[in-house]
Write a protein that holds these residues in place. Structure first.
Motif, PDB file in Angstrom:
ATOM      1  N   THR A 189     -29.554 -21.473 -30.920  1.00  0.00           N
ATOM      2  CA  THR A 189     -29.221 -20.273 -30.143  1.00  0.00           C
ATOM      3  C   THR A 189     -28.001 -20.476 -29.243  1.00  0.00           C
ATOM      4  O   THR A 189     -27.252 -19.526 -29.012  1.00  0.00           O
ATOM      5  N   GLU A 190     -27.818 -21.681 -28.751  1.00  0.00           N
ATOM      6  CA  GLU A 190     -26.648 -21.937 -27.901  1.00  0.00           C
ATOM      7  C   GLU A 190     -25.359 -21.751 -28.704  1.00  0.00           C
ATOM      8  O   GLU A 190     -24.414 -21.088 -28.258  1.00  0.00           O
ATOM      9  N   TRP A 191     -25.314 -22.331 -29.890  1.00  0.00           N
ATOM     10  CA  TRP A 191     -24.152 -22.195 -30.773  1.00  0.00           C
ATOM     11  C   TRP A 191     -23.957 -20.736 -31.186  1.00  0.00           C
ATOM     12  O   TRP A 191     -22.849 -20.218 -31.182  1.00  0.00           O
ATOM     13  N   LEU A 192     -25.066 -20.066 -31.522  1.00  0.00           N
ATOM     14  CA  LEU A 192     -25.003 -18.666 -31.925  1.00  0.00           C
ATOM     15  C   LEU A 192     -24.419 -17.799 -30.812  1.00  0.00           C
ATOM     16  O   LEU A 192     -23.561 -16.952 -31.060  1.00  0.00           O
ATOM     17  N   ASN A 193     -24.849 -18.033 -29.580  1.00  0.00           N
ATOM     18  CA  ASN A 193     -24.322 -17.257 -28.462  1.00  0.00           C
ATOM     19  C   ASN A 193     -22.831 -17.523 -28.258  1.00  0.00           C
ATOM     20  O   ASN A 193     -22.064 -16.599 -27.981  1.00  0.00           O
TER      21      ASN A 193
END
Length: 77
Positions: free
Chosen positions: A55-59
């Motif tokens: 999720t960090e990368w996606l954000n």
């Protein structure tokens, strides 16, 4: 929509083109191609991030895509 997209539409309706307009058309097409490839790259990376549940990368990728959409330039990928 980027200014280059608006100019492409204007040039499309200005046929037949002068040599100066053909040069400008080529420049707009180059901007459009870069924009398309950068968008596709970010979306493919976002699919990978979603698939790995990162999720960090996606954000981060979503922020980059939004910056690209607004400015026409992708932050360093």
């Amino acid at each position: 929509m980027l200014p280059a997209h608006v100019r492409l539409a204007e040039l499309y309706h200005a046929q037949p083109w002068t040599m100066d307009q053909l040069v400008e058309l080529q420049q707009c097409l180059q901007v459009n191609a870069r924009y398309c490839w950068d968008t596709l790259k970010l979306r493919q990376l976002a699919n990978m991030a979603a698939g790995t549940q990162d999720t960090e990368w996606l954000n981060e990728l979503r922020i980059r895509e939004e910056a690209l959409r607004l400015t026409g330039r992708a932050p360093t990928l």
